[in-house]
Scaffold this motif. Structure first.
Motif, short mmCIF file in Angstrom:
data_model
loop_
_atom_site.label_atom_id
_atom_site.label_comp_id
_atom_site.label_asym_id
_atom_site.label_seq_id
_atom_site.Cartn_x
_atom_site.Cartn_y
_atom_site.Cartn_z
N GLN A 81 0.83 -1.21 0.00
CA GLN A 81 0.00 0.00 0.00
C GLN A 81 0.87 1.25 0.00
O GLN A 81 0.55 2.24 -0.69
CB GLN A 81 -0.93 -0.01 1.21
N THR A 113 2.43 1.72 -3.63
CA THR A 113 1.48 2.20 -4.64
C THR A 113 1.04 3.64 -4.37
O THR A 113 0.64 4.35 -5.28
CB THR A 113 0.26 1.28 -4.73
N ILE A 117 5.06 -5.79 -7.95
CA ILE A 117 4.65 -4.55 -8.61
C ILE A 117 4.88 -4.73 -10.10
O ILE A 117 5.96 -5.14 -10.54
CB ILE A 117 5.45 -3.35 -8.09
N ASP A 118 3.87 -4.45 -10.88
CA ASP A 118 3.95 -4.59 -12.33
C ASP A 118 4.80 -3.47 -12.93
O ASP A 118 4.58 -2.30 -12.61
CB ASP A 118 2.53 -4.54 -12.91
N THR A 150 -1.31 -8.00 -11.47
CA THR A 150 -2.68 -8.51 -11.52
C THR A 150 -2.80 -9.91 -10.92
O THR A 150 -3.90 -10.34 -10.58
CB THR A 150 -3.20 -8.55 -12.97
N GLN A 177 1.61 -0.09 -9.54
CA GLN A 177 0.41 -0.88 -9.30
C GLN A 177 0.79 -2.31 -8.96
O GLN A 177 1.77 -2.85 -9.48
CB GLN A 177 -0.49 -0.89 -10.53
N THR A 231 1.38 -2.63 -17.03
CA THR A 231 1.73 -1.26 -16.70
C THR A 231 3.19 -1.02 -17.06
O THR A 231 4.03 -1.88 -16.82
CB THR A 231 1.55 -0.99 -15.19
#
Length: 277
Positions: A113, A116, A137-138, A126, A123, A143
């Motif tokens: 959290q 991001t 994290i992408d 997924t 982000q 992304t």
């Protein structure tokens, strides 16, 4: 890195097992390349041991562990393993206790959290709902993060006491001392009761990005698929050889050389030691 075709026959002939990354080594756009799947089946038919090692989550990995002809699939950079049993089914193993996993999970969600909220454009991957022992994290799957933001995410993870690696698609972070190399040693002990460092001349590792560096650093025989060129300038440990082809086709290129070596000095490859198309 030397061209893969320069890998000596005598060294290839000694290989008894293949360890492989998954994303962008076996796959393209998240799906296994048909030539790579054919190559896995051919290697298995020829008697080679097969271990996949990925930063992907346990939940994402489970169906592939069942469907692909693998002895084991290590997920979340070695934290979780799916191991094939005598009845063909996969058993699920963890390196950390349930108590440790629960404690770390809460800490990782809080940090996710924070990341991001702090890093512009960051982000969660997924596939995060399937993750048990790490966060991701992408940066390139759905992304696109610029390099400075990738570095920022890595720095935040490390400052929190996590290990952090960058794969071809994600930035992975976790608490614990496991990684791909440690996980590979763990699963070889679990499956065969042997010490991987004592038999490195019998194994090859193939990958494509910076989160494969720990394997490239330790493995006597290592291969990069051609798309490793994207990451090579930032890597300290490169594979010994590089395939001409990218992704799963590069894996198939390596497999074909192994199978040819397995069939030597026979005059022609046996059906079990060749790739059918």
């Amino acid at each position: 890195m030397r061209p893969l075709k320069q890998w000596p026959l005598a060294q290839r002939n000694a290989i008894q097992g293949v360890m492989t990354d998954i994303d962008d080594t076996l796959t393209r756009d998240g799906h296994i390349v048909p030539s790579a799947l054919d190559a896995l089946h051919a290697l298995r038919a020829c008697g080679l041991r097969l271990i996949a090692i990925t930063g992907r989550p346990a939940g994402w990995s489970a169906p592939y562990a069942e469907q692909w002809p693998l002895d084991a699939l290590l997920a979340e950079n070695g934290a979780v393993a799916f191991v094939r049993q005598s009845d063909g089914r996969m058993a699920k193993l963890y390196q950390q206790s349930a108590q440790v996993r629960a404690h770390n999970f809460a800490r990782m969600q809080a940090l996710a959290q924070h990341i991001t909220a702090t890093v512009p454009g960051a982000q969660l991957a997924t596939d995060s709902p399937g993750r048990e022992c790490d966060i991701a994290i992408d940066h390139s799957e759905f992304t696109q993060l610029p390099q400075e933001h990738i570095a920022h995410v890595v720095r935040l993870m490390q400052e929190a006491g996590m290990h952090a690696t960058v794969s071809s698609i994600h930035i992975n972070g976790w608490f614990g001392e496991h990684n791909k190399w440690q996980g590979a040693q763990w699963i070889v002990r679990q499956l065969w009761g042997r010490a991987l460092p004592d038999e490195l001349t019998q194994w090859v590792y193939i990958g494509d990005s910076t989160n494969d560096e720990t394997m490239f650093a330790h493995c006597t025989h290592s291969v990069g698929v051609a798309n490793i060129a994207r990451f090579a300038p930032a890597m300290r440990h490169l594979p010994v050889y590089v395939a001409e082809a990218e992704r799963g086709d590069g894996f198939a290129e390596m497999a074909a050389l192994l199978l040819a070596a397995q069939s030597a000095p026979a005059t022609a490859p046996s059906p079990a030691c060749s790739i059918s198309h």
